[in-house]
Design an enzyme around this catalytic site. Structure first.
Site, PDB file in Angstrom:
ATOM      1  N   GLU A 174       0.836  -1.209   0.000  1.00  0.00           N
ATOM      2  CA  GLU A 174       0.000   0.000   0.000  1.00  0.00           C
ATOM      3  C   GLU A 174       0.870   1.259   0.000  1.00  0.00           C
ATOM      4  OE1 GLU A 174      -4.238  -1.514   1.808  1.00  0.00           O
ATOM      5  OE2 GLU A 174      -2.877  -0.511   3.209  1.00  0.00           O
ATOM      6  N   GLU A 281      -6.322  -6.998  -2.068  1.00  0.00           N
ATOM      7  CA  GLU A 281      -6.879  -7.050  -0.717  1.00  0.00           C
ATOM      8  C   GLU A 281      -8.362  -6.703  -0.784  1.00  0.00           C
ATOM      9  OE1 GLU A 281      -4.975  -5.081   2.536  1.00  0.00           O
ATOM     10  OE2 GLU A 281      -2.941  -5.500   1.783  1.00  0.00           O
TER      11      GLU A 281
END
Length: 382
Positions: A174, A281
Site C-alpha cells: 500500500e 486485498e
C-alpha cells in the site's frame, strides 16, 4: 519402350499421391493448431497469519463440521493463489523469511501459485506508516538503494533455490505515500520526491529480474484505494518503472460504496495504463456481531454496501459481484482477487501476540464455530 513408359507413369502417379498427402497433412496441421490458453484468473487468499495461528492449534471445519487442513482445504475448493507478507526483522517473530520459506513450500506442494508481499519494514506498512527496517535507518539514499537491491535479491534467490519462486512479487505494501520514509516518501512535504521513490523501486525490481532469469515472475505495485490510484500511477509513469500488475485494496468501509464508481475506476485504470489489475486485498462481513472483546474494523451497517447485507449470503453475493466486475475489465486486464485474512478467526485463550484476539473475525470465510461459509463456493465456481 512401353514397359519403360509404364514405369515412368507409375512413378509420376506415386509422386503426385505423395505430394497430395503431404499437402493434406500440412493443411490439417494448420487447422488443428491448439487453441490459445485462457489467462490465469487468480482466486487468492492472504494467509500470512497461518504460521502464527498454527502455533495455537486453531481448528477449521468444513460444512459438516469436520476438521480440515486449511491450506489443502481451500486449494481443493478453487483457491489458486496464496499471498504472504514478509517483514525484514520482525518485531514479534512472525512473518520472517524462515516463516515465508517454510509456508511457500507448502503452497507449492498444494498446487497453488504464490504471491510474495515485501513490506520493506520490520512491521506493518501502509499509507500512514512506512518505517524503514531498523537495520536501514540512518542510511543515505545511495546506501538505501544498495540495501534494497541486496536484500531483495537475497530473499528471491533463497526462494528460487528451494524451488518456491513466487509467481508474483509485490514491491512494497500500500505504497500510496511511497515507502522507506523519508527517502522514498511521496506525500505532503515530499510530493516532489517521486524520483527518489522510483529509484528505490527500480533497484528492487532489478534484483528480482536478475534472479528470475526465465522471466516467470510478475512485478506488482500496490495502492490502497481504487478511486485514488490513478494519481499515483500517473505520477510514476514518467519514470518508466518495469512492472506488470497494478495491485489494489478495496475495503468498502474506507472507500466508495458506489458499485458503478468502482467498476468505472477499474476500467479507466486498465485503459489508461495498459497493465493487468489484481484486487489484492478485499473482504466483506458475514455478520456485524463479534466473537471476542477486540474492536472490529467493520461493525455498523453504514460501513457496508447497501446491495450486500452483512450475512453469509451477502458476503457470497459481494464476492460474486466483485469477480464479475474484474472479469469485465477491458482487454482482459482483470486477473483476479485476493481475500485478506480469511483465516483470522478468534479462538479460546487468544494470546496478545495475535492482537489479543481478532479485529477481523466477522470478515473471515469461516464463521464463529470455524465452519466454512458459503462464500468459499465462489472460488470453485469461477
Amino acid at each position: 519402350m512401353l514397359h519403360l513408359n509404364m514405369k515412368y507413369m507409375m512413378f509420376l502417379l506415386l509422386s503426385i499421391l505423395i505430394t497430395a498427402c503431404s499437402s493434406s497433412d500440412n493443411t490439417i496441421d494448420e487447422e488443428v493448431s491448439p487453441p490459445d490458453l485462457e489467462p490465469m484468473f487468480y482466486k487468492g487468499m492472504d494467509l500470512s497469519f497461518q504460521s502464527e495461528l498454527e502455533n495455537y492449534n486453531v481448528t477449521y471445519r468444513d460444512t459438516n463440521g469436520t476438521p480440515v487442513d486449511l491450506l489443502n482445504f481451500v486449494t481443493s475448493k478453487g483457491t489458486n493463489l496464496i499471498r504472504l507478507k514478509l517483514w525484514h526483522t520482525s518485531h514479534n517473530g512472525e512473518n520472517t523469511l524462515s516463516d515465508v520459506k517454510a509456508y511457500a513450500t507448502r503452497i507449492k506442494n498444494a498446487g497453488s501459485s504464490f504471491l510474495l508481499d515485501f513490506h520493506y519494514s520490520d512491521f506493518w506498512a501502509d499509507p500512514g506508516t512506512q518505517t524503514p527496517p531498523a537495520a536501514w535507518q540512518n542510511m543515505t539514499q545511495e546506501e538505501l538503494r544498495t540495501a534494497i537491491y541486496s536484500y531483495t535479491k537475497d530473499v528471491v534467490t533463497q526462494l528460487k533455490n528451494q524451488n518456491t519462486l513466487p509467481e508474483i512479487i509485490q514491491i512494497g505494501n500500500e505504497t500510496d505515500s511511497g515507502f522507506l520514509w523519508n527517502h522514498g516518501k511521496v506525500w505532503d512535504a515530499f510530493s516532489n520526491n517521486w524520483g527518489n521513490y522510483a529509484a528505490l523501486v527500480r533497484e528492487a525490481i532489478r534484483a528480482v529480474r536478475e534472479v528470475d532469469t526465465d522471466g516467470n515472475v510478475k512485478i506488482m505495485l500496490h495502492h490502497s484505494n481504487v478511486e485514488e490510484s490513478t494519481y499515483f500511477f500517473n505520477e510514476l509513469a514518467p519514470f518508466g518503472i518495469d512492472f506488470d500488475i497494478i495491485g489494489l485494496s478495496y475495503y468498502p468501509q474506507y472507500q466508495t460504496k458506489d458499485l458503478n464508481l468502482v467498476a468505472n475506476a477499474l476500467n479507466m485504470l486498465a485503459i489508461t495504463f495498459g497493465k493487468d489489475i489484481l484486487l489484492v486485498e478485499v473482504a466483506y462481513p458475514f455478520t456485524l456481531q463479534w466473537d471476542d472483546n477486540q474492536t472490529n474494523y467493520i461493525g455498523s451497517l453504514n460501513q457496508t454496501i447497501p446491495e450486500f447485507s452483512p450475512t453469509p449470503e451477502g458476503q457470497k453475493a459481494y464476492l460474486e459481484w466483485l469477480i464479475s466486475i474484474i472479469k469485465n475489465i477491458p482487454d482482459h486486464r482483470g486477473i483476479g482477487f485476493c481475500y485478506w485474512a480469511p483465516d483470522w478467526v478468534t479462538f479460546p485463550n487468544n494470546d496478545i501476540s495475535v492482537s489479543g484476539g481478532s479485529a477481523w473475525e466477522n470478515q473471515c470465510l469461516f464463521d464463529f464455530d470455524h465452519k466454512v461459509l458459503p462464500a468459499l463456493d465462489v472460488f470453485n465456481n469461477n
